[in-house]
Design a protein around this motif. Structure first.
Motif, short mmCIF file in Angstrom:
data_model
loop_
_atom_site.label_atom_id
_atom_site.label_comp_id
_atom_site.label_asym_id
_atom_site.label_seq_id
_atom_site.Cartn_x
_atom_site.Cartn_y
_atom_site.Cartn_z
N ALA A 88 45.30 22.79 43.17
CA ALA A 88 44.48 23.66 43.68
C ALA A 88 44.54 23.60 45.36
O ALA A 88 44.55 24.68 46.09
N TYR A 89 44.69 22.40 45.99
CA TYR A 89 44.71 22.10 47.35
C TYR A 89 45.88 22.56 47.81
O TYR A 89 46.13 23.35 48.88
N ALA A 90 47.10 22.11 47.10
CA ALA A 90 48.49 22.83 47.56
C ALA A 90 48.57 24.15 47.45
O ALA A 90 49.27 24.82 48.18
N LYS A 91 47.99 24.82 46.38
CA LYS A 91 48.20 26.32 46.20
C LYS A 91 47.39 26.83 47.32
O LYS A 91 48.09 28.04 48.01
N GLN A 92 46.24 26.48 47.82
CA GLN A 92 45.37 27.00 48.82
C GLN A 92 46.17 26.88 50.01
O GLN A 92 46.39 27.81 51.13
N LEU A 93 46.97 25.79 50.34
CA LEU A 93 47.77 25.55 51.69
C LEU A 93 48.88 26.48 51.52
O LEU A 93 49.24 27.27 52.81
N ARG A 94 49.47 26.52 50.37
CA ARG A 94 50.78 27.52 50.54
C ARG A 94 50.17 29.01 50.72
O ARG A 94 50.94 29.68 51.43
N SER A 95 48.84 29.34 50.14
CA SER A 95 48.56 30.74 50.55
C SER A 95 48.17 30.90 51.78
O SER A 95 48.46 31.98 52.36
N LEU A 96 47.86 29.93 52.46
CA LEU A 96 47.37 29.97 53.99
C LEU A 96 48.65 29.98 54.69
O LEU A 96 48.74 30.93 55.81
N VAL A 97 49.58 29.49 54.28
CA VAL A 97 50.86 29.36 55.23
C VAL A 97 51.30 30.58 55.15
O VAL A 97 51.74 31.48 56.00
N LYS A 98 51.57 31.21 53.79
CA LYS A 98 52.09 32.56 53.64
C LYS A 98 51.40 33.88 54.52
O LYS A 98 51.80 34.59 54.93
N LYS A 99 50.13 33.41 54.46
CA LYS A 99 49.02 34.55 55.27
C LYS A 99 49.25 34.68 56.86
O LYS A 99 49.50 35.68 57.22
N TYR A 100 49.95 33.44 57.07
CA TYR A 100 50.06 33.39 58.80
C TYR A 100 51.44 33.41 59.04
O TYR A 100 51.75 33.34 60.37
N LEU A 101 52.33 33.46 57.93
CA LEU A 101 53.73 33.47 58.60
C LEU A 101 54.13 34.88 58.75
O LEU A 101 53.62 35.85 58.51
N PRO A 102 55.25 34.97 59.94
CA PRO A 102 55.48 36.25 60.27
C PRO A 102 56.04 37.00 59.28
O PRO A 102 56.80 36.68 58.48
N LYS A 103 55.64 38.27 59.18
CA LYS A 103 55.98 39.34 58.06
C LYS A 103 57.29 39.82 58.27
O LYS A 103 58.15 40.06 57.46
N ARG A 104 57.86 39.97 59.74
CA ARG A 104 59.13 40.51 59.80
C ARG A 104 60.05 39.13 60.02
O ARG A 104 59.74 38.24 60.34
N PRO A 105 61.41 39.46 59.78
CA PRO A 105 62.47 38.52 60.04
C PRO A 105 62.46 38.23 61.22
O PRO A 105 62.03 38.85 62.48
N ALA A 106 63.08 36.90 61.77
CA ALA A 106 63.00 36.49 62.92
C ALA A 106 63.98 37.52 63.73
O ALA A 106 63.70 37.38 65.03
N LYS A 107 64.97 37.78 63.62
CA LYS A 107 66.04 38.54 64.11
C LYS A 107 65.63 39.94 64.53
O LYS A 107 65.58 40.45 65.63
N ASP A 108 64.33 40.31 63.62
CA ASP A 108 63.84 41.87 64.10
C ASP A 108 62.49 41.49 64.89
O ASP A 108 61.69 42.45 65.21
N ASP A 109 61.96 40.25 65.20
CA ASP A 109 60.73 40.06 65.77
C ASP A 109 60.74 39.63 67.27
O ASP A 109 61.37 38.13 67.28
N PRO A 110 60.56 40.20 68.19
CA PRO A 110 60.75 39.76 69.47
C PRO A 110 59.82 38.77 69.96
O PRO A 110 60.01 37.70 70.60
N GLU A 111 58.76 38.49 69.16
CA GLU A 111 57.90 37.28 69.43
C GLU A 111 58.58 36.10 68.78
O GLU A 111 57.95 34.91 69.49
N SER A 112 59.29 35.97 67.93
CA SER A 112 59.66 34.86 67.64
C SER A 112 60.65 34.09 68.60
O SER A 112 61.07 32.79 68.64
N LYS A 113 60.93 34.87 69.73
CA LYS A 113 61.66 34.03 70.88
C LYS A 113 60.76 33.43 71.77
O LYS A 113 61.51 32.61 72.57
N PHE A 114 59.74 33.28 71.73
CA PHE A 114 58.56 32.53 72.36
C PHE A 114 58.51 31.28 71.87
O PHE A 114 58.33 30.86 70.42
#
Length: 557
Positions: free
Chosen positions: A41-67
């Motif tokens: 359950a702990y691992a599942k919640q951590l993975r859900s948390l990571v998925k929630k905060y990962l960028p939704k757009r690919p890095a090549k299409d996201d200008p914020e990924s350059k910072f």
């Protein structure tokens, strides 16, 4: 000390103790099972948390990924995701090595315990049966002795009675003799039964039950040893993942140290600088002399055609300030809706993509010539002739669609490359023009104070100068070597690293173009992955080559 000697009379105590030991084993298995559920359950919640905060757009299409700030945050999320994987590994190890194995072992122990106690109860039953037989023979011997004594007394009384007949006396004596004989046989049987029981009892208490108790003792000690090993598996499962977790934490620390504010400021400038020239000074408008007022392009109240602006509720100012709300723009293929600098970057990006596609199409079609389309046709024709002369190589007719499609793709891509080259030349000329105009304005001496109204001649000269500086570049200026100069700069391979990376795994570069690296080695990043799974790096000791991208932890400058 063993159970068979010291606890020979504690059968019920041993039965309760061994049952308690098996119950404890089952309780521990249940505890570990619930522990695995907590880890999962702990691992599942951590993975859900990571998925929630990962960028939704690919890095090549996201200008914020350059910072660097965003890159470090994404790296921390990835490390947390890896940490969650280690918690899942702990849960899996505990489930397999503790829950499953100890559950199976508990079932075996229960069967063994049941067998030993069944054997002990059979021995007890046999001893009890022997004791009952002894008691029966004893009572029979006692009864026969009383009957014999009674018969002897009767015979003696009849023998002394003068009224008794001789026949009665003889009969009484015979009965007394028979009873005496039966009592003797009962005595012998009782003695034999007693001897047999004593032998069985000695075997039961000194041999049979001690062996059973010793087996129970061995079983219980084996169970305790196995349970102790199961206790140790809790810490072993954690210790096995500690090095990986330490690497995850170290990766988070590296990500935190990788934040580069200066570089982020530079990235922000490169991403969003427009390339426009800064606006010039606002001209003085003398409303006291409306008929003599000279038109000015930079004035807020005068349109560019020189006609005076009507100050009414139905008219708005034609000047649009850079800090105001921007109108919606229509996206065009040449990116003319973007500021000059952004247009140049997007055109450069599109040109590089089209060039790569064209080169890939030529490489796949086995051509080395990129500039001459007849060469491609001639090569395909020769390939078709080879297929016709050697039918075992394939059907010549199958090359027709491939030839047509390949030539069409190459021609289309060449036209697109030429189109983007022309647009890029125009955009670069416009950027240089705006840059020069901005510099000239910055170096211009200050205007006279606003309190002194400028004369018409100075206004006219200022207007002429401004119109000449803002005049769009001519066709000749677009074909100047400026584009060629910039193009050479873009095509030149970078000689300085664009980042650094750490080898996660060992790699032995045995093929041509690759380079070997050791686990944990720091490398300089010379070229990013182009989509083929390989990255070009440089070792500190010298030497460049390609290594698998999945073997690296990359940090861009």
């Amino acid at each position: 000390m063993d159970w068979g000697t010291e606890l020979w009379d504690q059968f019920e105590v041993l039965e309760r103790h061994t049952q308690w030991g098996l119950d404890l084993l089952d309780r521990y298995v249940k505890f570990v099972k619930e522990r695995t559920e907590v880890e999962q359950a702990y691992a599942k919640q951590l993975r859900s948390l990571v998925k929630k905060y990962l960028p939704k757009r690919p890095a090549k299409d996201d200008p914020e990924s350059k910072f660097s700030q965003q890159q470090s945050f994404v790296q921390i999320l990835q490390e947390v995701n890896d940490f969650a994987g280690q918690r899942e590994l702990v849960a899996e190890n505990l489930s397999v090595r503790v829950c499953l194995e100890l559950t199976k072992y508990s079932q075996e122990m229960k069967q063994e315990r049941k067998m030993h106690f069944q054997e002990g109860r059979r021995a007890q039953q046999q001893l009890e049966n022997g004791f009952k037989q002894l008691e029966n023979s004893k009572r029979k011997f006692e009864r026969d002795c009383r009957e014999a004594e009674k018969a002897a007394q009767t015979a003696e009384r009849l023998d002394q009675d003068i009224n008794a007949t001789k026949a009665d006396v003889e009969k009484a004596k015979q009965q007394a003799h028979l009873r005496s004989h039966m009592a003797e046989e009962s005595k012998n049987e009782y003695a034999a039964q007693l001897q047999r029981f004593n032998r069985d009892q000695a075997h039961f208490y000194f041999s049979q039950m001690p062996q059973i108790f010793d087996k129970l003792q061995d079983m219980d000690e084996r169970r305790a040893t196995r349970l102790g090993a199961g206790y140790g598996l809790l810490s072993e499962a954690e210790l096995e993942v500690v090095p990986i977790i330490a690497k995850c934490l170290e990766g988070m620390k590296v990500a935190a140290n990788a934040v580069d504010p200066k570089n982020d400021s530079h990235v922000l400038i490169e991403l969003h600088k427009s390339g426009f020239a800064r606006p010039g000074d606002v001209e003085f408008e003398d409303f006291s002399q409306p008929m003599n007022r000279a038109p000015s392009d930079s004035s807020l109240g005068t349109p560019s055609d020189g006609r005076p602006e009507l100050r009414g509720p139905g008219r708005s100012r034609t000047k649009r300030w850079p800090f105001g709300k921007k109108n919606k723009t229509v996206v065009t293929e040449d990116f003319s809706h973007l500021p000059p600098e952004q247009q140049r970057k997007r055109l450069q990006q599109q040109l590089e993509e089209r060039s790569r596609e064209l080169q890939k199409e030529v490489d796949q079609s086995m051509f080395s010539c990129l500039s001459c389309l007849p060469c491609h046709r001639e090569a395909l024709k020769k390939m078709k002739d080879v297929y016709e002369k050697t039918p075992q190589m394939g059907d010549p007719a199958s090359l027709e669609p491939q030839i047509a499609e390949t030539l069409s793709n190459i021609e289309r891509l060449k036209l697109e490359v030429q189109k983007y080259e022309a647009w890029l030349a125009e955009a670069e000329s416009r950027v240089l023009s705006n840059r020069g105009d901005s510099l000239s304005r910055h170096a211009r001496p200050p205007d006279p104070p606003a309190s002194a109204p400028p004369d018409s001649s100075s206004n006219s000269a200022s207007q002429d100068t401004k119109e000449s500086s803002e005049e769009p570049p001519s066709e000749e200026s677009q074909d100047t070597p400026i584009y060629t100069e910039f193009d050479e700069d873009f095509e030149e391979e970078p000689t300085s690293p664009i980042g650094h990376c750490v080898a996660i795994y060992h790699f032995e570069g045995s093929s041509e173009g690759t380079i070997s690296m050791a686990e944990g080695e720091d490398l300089s990043l010379m070229e990013e992955d182009k989509g083929d799974g390989w990255t070009r790096v440089r070792r500190k000791e010298g030497g460049e080559g390609y290594v698998p991208t999945s073997y690296l932890r990359v940090t861009l400058n």
